[in-house]
Design a protein around this motif. Structure first.
Motif, PDB file in Angstrom:
ATOM      1  N   LEU A   1       0.873  -0.965  -0.109  1.00 21.05           N
ATOM      2  CA  LEU A   1      -0.371  -0.258   0.134  1.00 21.05           C
ATOM      3  C   LEU A   1       0.765   1.385  -0.180  1.00 21.05           C
ATOM      4  CD1 LEU A   1      -2.843  -1.000   2.671  1.00 21.05           C
ATOM      5  CD2 LEU A   1      -2.854  -1.435  -0.080  1.00 21.05           C
ATOM      6  N   ILE A   2       2.323   1.283   0.834  1.00 24.81           N
ATOM      7  CA  ILE A   2       3.315   2.276   0.478  1.00 24.81           C
ATOM      8  C   ILE A   2       3.846   2.201  -0.172  1.00 24.81           C
ATOM      9  CG2 ILE A   2       4.939   3.437   2.139  1.00 24.81           C
ATOM     10  CD1 ILE A   2       4.704   1.805   4.146  1.00 24.81           C
ATOM     11  N   PHE A   3       3.637   1.280  -1.509  1.00 27.62           N
ATOM     12  CA  PHE A   3       4.500   1.717  -2.543  1.00 27.62           C
ATOM     13  C   PHE A   3       3.612   2.113  -3.619  1.00 27.62           C
ATOM     14  CE2 PHE A   3       7.999  -1.847  -0.742  1.00 27.62           C
ATOM     15  CZ  PHE A   3       8.808  -0.544  -0.173  1.00 27.62           C
ATOM     16  N   LEU A   4       2.395   1.886  -3.582  1.00 28.08           N
ATOM     17  CA  LEU A   4       1.080   1.936  -4.717  1.00 28.08           C
ATOM     18  C   LEU A   4       0.975   3.323  -4.743  1.00 28.08           C
ATOM     19  CD1 LEU A   4      -0.836  -0.239  -6.011  1.00 28.08           C
ATOM     20  CD2 LEU A   4      -2.136   0.368  -4.408  1.00 28.08           C
ATOM     21  N   ASN A   5       1.288   4.233  -3.918  1.00 28.94           N
ATOM     22  CA  ASN A   5       1.672   5.995  -4.108  1.00 28.94           C
ATOM     23  C   ASN A   5       2.630   6.054  -4.490  1.00 28.94           C
ATOM     24  OD1 ASN A   5      -0.809   5.859  -1.742  1.00 28.94           O
ATOM     25  ND2 ASN A   5       0.753   5.310   0.256  1.00 28.94           N
ATOM     26  N   ALA A   6       3.470   4.922  -4.744  1.00 31.42           N
ATOM     27  CA  ALA A   6       4.629   6.478  -5.890  1.00 31.42           C
ATOM     28  C   ALA A   6       4.864   4.859  -6.928  1.00 31.42           C
ATOM     29  CB  ALA A   6       5.560   5.994  -4.562  1.00 31.42           C
TER      30      ALA A   6
ATOM     31  N   TYR B   1       1.389  -0.815  -9.624  1.00 32.02           N
ATOM     32  CA  TYR B   1       0.844  -1.500  -8.748  1.00 32.02           C
ATOM     33  C   TYR B   1       1.815  -3.042  -8.992  1.00 32.02           C
ATOM     34  CZ  TYR B   1      -0.970  -4.440 -12.898  1.00 32.02           C
ATOM     35  OH  TYR B   1      -1.371  -5.810 -13.335  1.00 32.02           O
ATOM     36  N   LEU B   2       2.111  -3.201 -10.174  1.00 33.18           N
ATOM     37  CA  LEU B   2       3.603  -4.976 -10.349  1.00 33.18           C
ATOM     38  C   LEU B   2       4.358  -4.626  -9.683  1.00 33.18           C
ATOM     39  CD1 LEU B   2       2.222  -6.068 -13.730  1.00 33.18           C
ATOM     40  CD2 LEU B   2       2.342  -7.657 -11.066  1.00 33.18           C
ATOM     41  N   ALA B   3       5.068  -3.011  -9.115  1.00 29.95           N
ATOM     42  CA  ALA B   3       6.112  -2.494  -8.814  1.00 29.95           C
ATOM     43  C   ALA B   3       6.167  -2.503  -7.686  1.00 29.95           C
ATOM     44  CB  ALA B   3       6.557  -0.893  -9.983  1.00 29.95           C
ATOM     45  N   ALA B   4       4.911  -2.348  -6.698  1.00 39.06           N
ATOM     46  CA  ALA B   4       4.866  -2.229  -5.971  1.00 39.06           C
ATOM     47  C   ALA B   4       4.607  -3.261  -5.175  1.00 39.06           C
ATOM     48  CB  ALA B   4       3.914  -1.208  -5.552  1.00 39.06           C
ATOM     49  N   HIS B   5       3.920  -4.507  -5.848  1.00 34.21           N
ATOM     50  CA  HIS B   5       3.931  -6.190  -5.343  1.00 34.21           C
ATOM     51  C   HIS B   5       5.107  -7.024  -5.767  1.00 34.21           C
ATOM     52  CE1 HIS B   5       2.875  -9.901  -6.158  1.00 34.21           C
ATOM     53  NE2 HIS B   5       3.209  -9.905  -7.026  1.00 34.21           N
ATOM     54  N   ILE B   6       5.963  -6.072  -6.590  1.00 33.18           N
ATOM     55  CA  ILE B   6       7.228  -7.043  -6.245  1.00 33.18           C
ATOM     56  C   ILE B   6       8.367  -5.702  -5.524  1.00 33.18           C
ATOM     57  CG2 ILE B   6       9.419  -7.778  -8.151  1.00 33.18           C
ATOM     58  CD1 ILE B   6       7.571  -7.077 -10.228  1.00 33.18           C
ATOM     59  N   LEU B   7       8.393  -4.868  -5.139  1.00 35.55           N
ATOM     60  CA  LEU B   7       9.172  -4.614  -4.092  1.00 35.55           C
ATOM     61  C   LEU B   7       8.869  -4.896  -2.629  1.00 35.55           C
ATOM     62  CD1 LEU B   7      11.566  -2.475  -3.458  1.00 35.55           C
ATOM     63  CD2 LEU B   7       9.752  -0.858  -3.152  1.00 35.55           C
ATOM     64  N   ALA B   8       7.156  -5.066  -2.447  1.00 30.82           N
ATOM     65  CA  ALA B   8       7.118  -5.391  -0.810  1.00 30.82           C
ATOM     66  C   ALA B   8       7.278  -6.906  -0.961  1.00 30.82           C
ATOM     67  CB  ALA B   8       4.870  -4.729  -1.030  1.00 30.82           C
TER      68      ALA B   8
END
Length: 126
Positions: free
Chosen positions: A23-28, A31-38
């Motif tokens: 959710l934090i990464f999804l702000n910046a 969604y796939l990049a946020a998913h992979i990093l998290a």
């Protein structure tokens, strides 16, 4: 039975950590990049929690380097699931990872147990 319950508890903590980071990464990020990093960051935490609490084994570099293999299936299933839920079903990206992650849990337990415990110890605990 203790290992399965502890694995489940670690999984709940790991999922909460993953989702919080997502959710934090999804702000910046998309969604796939946020998913992979998290996913990658929570996997590191999962390794140490599982080594300490689930399998009661000393973390080593070898186990640490092999541990991501335990999540390959989990990663593929959850990534495909997130894609299907968001892009094909148009259900939104906020809850997609939670829904997609449930299918890979049993496979992840079996594979992580093989990585974290030597063969003789796996058989004596089973």
């Amino acid at each position: 039975m203790r290992q399965i319950l502890t694995f489940g508890a670690v999984g709940v903590v790991n999922t909460a950590t993953y989702y919080f980071l997502y959710l934090i990464f999804l702000n910046a990020l998309p969604y796939l990049a946020a998913h992979i990093l998290a996913f990658v960051l929570s996997m590191v935490g999962s390794f140490f929690l599982n080594a300490r609490f689930t399998y009661r084994t000393r973390p080593t570099w070898r186990k640490f380097l092999l541990f991501p293999l335990t999540n390959v299936t989990n990663f593929l299933v959850t990534t495909a699931g997130v894609y299907v839920i968001v892009d094909l079903l148009h259900a939104g990206s906020r809850f997609a990872p939670l829904i997609a992650s449930a299918a890979a849990i049993p496979v992840t337990f079996v594979v992580s147990r093989r990585v974290m415990l030597p063969g003789s110890e796996r058989e004596s605990i089973a």
